[in-house]
Design an enzyme around this catalytic site. Sequence first.
Site, mmCIF file in Angstrom:
data_model
loop_
_atom_site.group_PDB
_atom_site.id
_atom_site.type_symbol
_atom_site.label_atom_id
_atom_site.label_comp_id
_atom_site.label_asym_id
_atom_site.label_seq_id
_atom_site.Cartn_x
_atom_site.Cartn_y
_atom_site.Cartn_z
ATOM 1 N N THR A 173 0.836 -1.191 0.000
ATOM 2 C CA THR A 173 0.000 0.000 0.000
ATOM 3 C C THR A 173 0.875 1.247 0.000
ATOM 4 O O THR A 173 1.933 1.249 0.614
ATOM 5 C CB THR A 173 -0.875 -0.019 1.270
ATOM 6 O OG1 THR A 173 -1.796 -1.089 1.184
ATOM 7 C CG2 THR A 173 -1.626 1.282 1.456
ATOM 8 N N ARG A 201 -14.082 -7.152 -0.704
ATOM 9 C CA ARG A 201 -13.541 -6.699 0.579
ATOM 10 C C ARG A 201 -12.979 -5.292 0.446
ATOM 11 O O ARG A 201 -12.313 -4.967 -0.519
ATOM 12 C CB ARG A 201 -12.441 -7.654 1.049
ATOM 13 C CG ARG A 201 -11.734 -7.239 2.348
ATOM 14 C CD ARG A 201 -10.430 -6.506 2.072
ATOM 15 N NE ARG A 201 -9.628 -6.295 3.297
ATOM 16 C CZ ARG A 201 -8.523 -5.576 3.360
ATOM 17 N NH1 ARG A 201 -8.060 -4.994 2.267
ATOM 18 N NH2 ARG A 201 -7.872 -5.423 4.486
ATOM 19 N N VAL A 202 -13.250 -4.445 1.419
ATOM 20 C CA VAL A 202 -12.704 -3.095 1.461
ATOM 21 C C VAL A 202 -11.907 -2.946 2.752
ATOM 22 O O VAL A 202 -12.389 -3.296 3.829
ATOM 23 C CB VAL A 202 -13.823 -2.029 1.414
ATOM 24 C CG1 VAL A 202 -13.237 -0.639 1.564
ATOM 25 C CG2 VAL A 202 -14.602 -2.144 0.107
#
Length: 305
Positions: A173, A201-202
């Site tokens: 990320t 999915r978050v």
Amino acid sequence: MSFTLVIHGGAGTILREDMSAAREAEYRAALEVALAAGGAILEQGGSALNAVEQAVRALEDCPLFNAGRGATFTAAGTIEMDAALMDGAAHRAGAVAGVQRIRNPITAARAVMERTPHVLLIGPAADDFAEAEGLGLAPPEYFRTEHRWQQLQAALAARRIALDHDLPARMGTVGAVARDRSGRLAAATSTGGMTNKRAGRVGDSPLIGAGTWADATVAVSCTGVGEAFIRCAAAHELSALMRHRGQPVQQAAAEVAEVLVPASGGSGGLIAVDAKGEPGIAFGTPGMYRGILRDGAAPEIGIYA
């Protein structure tokens, strides 16, 4: 007034003994490119908001990191990306989640903030919004990289959902926080999520207050096991520790990353910058790709603990 820009490329099991000199040089060069992209704006007196967007776009365009091109795969073999951006000066935010066609999700997040009355758009509707706004799109093969596909196969074989840093190819990320010469703060975060995650999915990245936050006190961008950051509202909690307990930014960053996130069942790290331009960097993992650019100074790059 001086400026400060801090970036990250993900936290996880990043060990010096596992990194070749050539690979490490690639990461350092990529982080320097992102610092230069954001720093050029701040150097010219531009806004923190523009700086964090451009720094994150540079990281999204680099296949070394888990955002944009080079994002991880879901269990269904798809790529679903999330991003958020927050303007601390105006207390505005925008985000997208589960997008599959947007070349730079962070720019779509900004468009949500500036061109709609909403904060978060998701899935195909968010892709369609970006297309209607004339933002850059790309086909699935643009985002796909072979090392990400092999990560998914390894995760499927091991029946696990994993941070990409905890699998053979370690990338993560991305995020940026900045204080500009006018004293304004902004934060931006972008991710492909976790390898082998369930489709739909978050994580924390696009959730304002969990993985991304900016106000008049501090700007924050997080990376790690998103569910834990959501449970403790990590990014907002850092601001709360500063505002209500009077903690300096580094102390608050360490408490969130090293105490609150593990207590919420996960691990990871975060970057922050306060209203004075002081950076805060903390992570409860063996490493985190990171960089700092201060006004008038050479860039500082870090990888290991």
